[in-house]
Design an enzyme around this catalytic site. Sequence first.
Site, PDB file in Angstrom:
ATOM      1  N   CYS A   1       1.037  -1.207   0.029  1.00  0.00           N
ATOM      2  CA  CYS A   1      -0.064   0.044   0.234  1.00  0.00           C
ATOM      3  C   CYS A   1       0.810   1.286  -0.018  1.00  0.00           C
ATOM      4  CB  CYS A   1      -0.673  -0.004   1.308  1.00  0.00           C
ATOM      5  SG  CYS A   1      -1.674   1.457   1.590  1.00  0.00           S
TER       6      CYS A   1
ATOM      7  N   GLY B   1      -1.125  -5.212   7.414  1.00  0.00           N
ATOM      8  CA  GLY B   1       0.441  -5.012   8.173  1.00  0.00           C
ATOM      9  C   GLY B   1       0.779  -5.991   9.119  1.00  0.00           C
TER      10      GLY B   1
ATOM     11  N   THR C   1      -0.797   4.372   0.164  1.00  0.00           N
ATOM     12  CA  THR C   1      -1.796   5.472   0.318  1.00  0.00           C
ATOM     13  C   THR C   1      -1.171   6.489   1.503  1.00  0.00           C
ATOM     14  OG1 THR C   1      -3.554   3.910   0.321  1.00  0.00           O
ATOM     15  CG2 THR C   1      -3.957   5.735   1.676  1.00  0.00           C
TER      16      THR C   1
HETATM   17  P1  5GP Z   1      -0.889  -6.925   3.764  1.00  0.00           P
HETATM   18  O1  5GP Z   1      -1.386  -8.236   4.633  1.00  0.00           O
HETATM   19  O2  5GP Z   1      -0.174  -7.546   2.499  1.00  0.00           O
HETATM   20  O3  5GP Z   1       0.026  -6.018   4.789  1.00  0.00           O
HETATM   21  O4  5GP Z   1      -2.265  -6.049   3.426  1.00  0.00           O
HETATM   22  C1  5GP Z   1      -3.375  -6.585   2.819  1.00  0.00           C
HETATM   23  C2  5GP Z   1      -4.220  -5.286   2.707  1.00  0.00           C
HETATM   24  O5  5GP Z   1      -3.602  -4.364   1.915  1.00  0.00           O
HETATM   25  C3  5GP Z   1      -5.506  -5.767   1.806  1.00  0.00           C
HETATM   26  O6  5GP Z   1      -6.498  -6.361   2.449  1.00  0.00           O
HETATM   27  C4  5GP Z   1      -6.132  -4.321   1.532  1.00  0.00           C
HETATM   28  O7  5GP Z   1      -6.910  -3.939   2.428  1.00  0.00           O
HETATM   29  C5  5GP Z   1      -4.756  -3.603   1.138  1.00  0.00           C
HETATM   30  N1  5GP Z   1      -4.417  -3.378  -0.006  1.00  0.00           N
HETATM   31  C6  5GP Z   1      -4.252  -4.207  -0.997  1.00  0.00           C
HETATM   32  N2  5GP Z   1      -3.711  -3.489  -2.250  1.00  0.00           N
HETATM   33  C7  5GP Z   1      -3.585  -2.132  -2.014  1.00  0.00           C
HETATM   34  C8  5GP Z   1      -3.194  -1.088  -2.780  1.00  0.00           C
HETATM   35  O8  5GP Z   1      -3.028  -1.143  -3.996  1.00  0.00           O
HETATM   36  N3  5GP Z   1      -3.243   0.014  -2.164  1.00  0.00           N
HETATM   37  C9  5GP Z   1      -3.780   0.261  -0.821  1.00  0.00           C
HETATM   38  N4  5GP Z   1      -3.865   1.427   0.052  1.00  0.00           N
HETATM   39  N5  5GP Z   1      -4.301  -0.889  -0.034  1.00  0.00           N
HETATM   40  C10 5GP Z   1      -4.108  -2.004  -0.596  1.00  0.00           C
END
Ligand code: 5GP
Length: 348
Positions: free
Chosen positions: A184, A219, A186
């Site tokens: 992400c 996260g 953002t």
């Molecule tokens: P991870 O477990 O990889 O840390 O986070 C997964 C989460 O990241 C997903 O469930 C979704 O909410 C968020 N996410 C997935 N793709 C993107 C993206 O392209 N941009 C943002 N801001 N969040 C993402």
Amino acid sequence: MPKIDTEPKLDFEQVLIRPKRSELNSRSEVDLTRSISFKKSGSTWTGVPIIAANMSSTGTFEVCKELSKHKIITALHKFYTLEDYKKNSSELNPDFYMVSTGISSADFSNMCEIVDTMNPKWICIDIANGYIASFLEFCKKVRSRYPKHIIVAGNVATREMVETLIIEGGVDVVKVGIGPGSVCTTRKKTGVGMPQLSCVIECADAAHGAGGFIVSDGGITCPGDLSKAFGGGADFVMMGGTFAGHHETPGEVVTVKQPDGKDKKFKLFYGMSSEHAMVKFYGKKNDYRSSEGKVVQIPYKGPINDTVLDYLGGLRSTCTYIGAKSIKHMSKCTTFVMVSRQLNQIYG
Ligand code: 5GP
């Protein structure tokens, strides 16, 4: 005048869980399943409250097949059609998959077609910014059409929106997390976000007070983070990056020669708001949107089962350190200590 909230807000890496005397003598005494009765839908569910993210690299039928064996849920991504579901229907257990949707009218009709035929237990309404007015309206619309389905909706990261979604939107489980995800961007592109542990603590309190539940989304970088999310009060935890890069996830394994001459295997993983995903699924990226996701090559991790066992083993072990006989008891048994250093990194 802009306001500043000076209360400390914490991420997983800024705390550890304090061990305490425990009646549990072995990890095998810990039960990782949880049974939940949802007030809004009147439905009940039993399983391990972990969810594979509805990203196109993790929310797939192949991943679902493996994770269901452990009673873990997979949020299938929103680009699957009814045809795709029909082809895979023999392997789908309604307890362990979610049908995902965005909030466009095309998303709504695709979701209704799937839900009306497959009759799943779970619907996951997912947009990056759950603060826009049309999101709440969409949740109400889905709730009035599907009164008995368990509705998960997000993402938001603050108390008021969690309460609004549950009380006005009829949502059972609010998905929380703005910006913590592994792919992400953002926070970098917008400056918006909330440290995930504090987000979980605040949102869980709000949801439980309003008769709902939360999913901590994004996260998780190691099994310890998963325990911290449950310890902070998350009812479910969603993970993307953790489940990505395995034998069962989509994409080719690529071999890259390292500076030391050795070969290393990688798989592609990308954010759903990355330019890569927008071009892949919509054919283009509109100029008014910025890309808010990364495209990364992550080390190939082999069978997903090994990762699952590692994470579930970690959770069981946390429970024996704090005297929690199940995930449900973790938050009651957790005291966090703020730390300035979590890990000894001398050997990496
Ligand atoms: P991870 O477990 O990889 O840390 O986070 C997964 C989460 O990241 C997903 O469930 C979704 O909410 C968020 N996410 C997935 N793709 C993107 C993206 O392209 N941009 C943002 N801001 N969040 C993402």
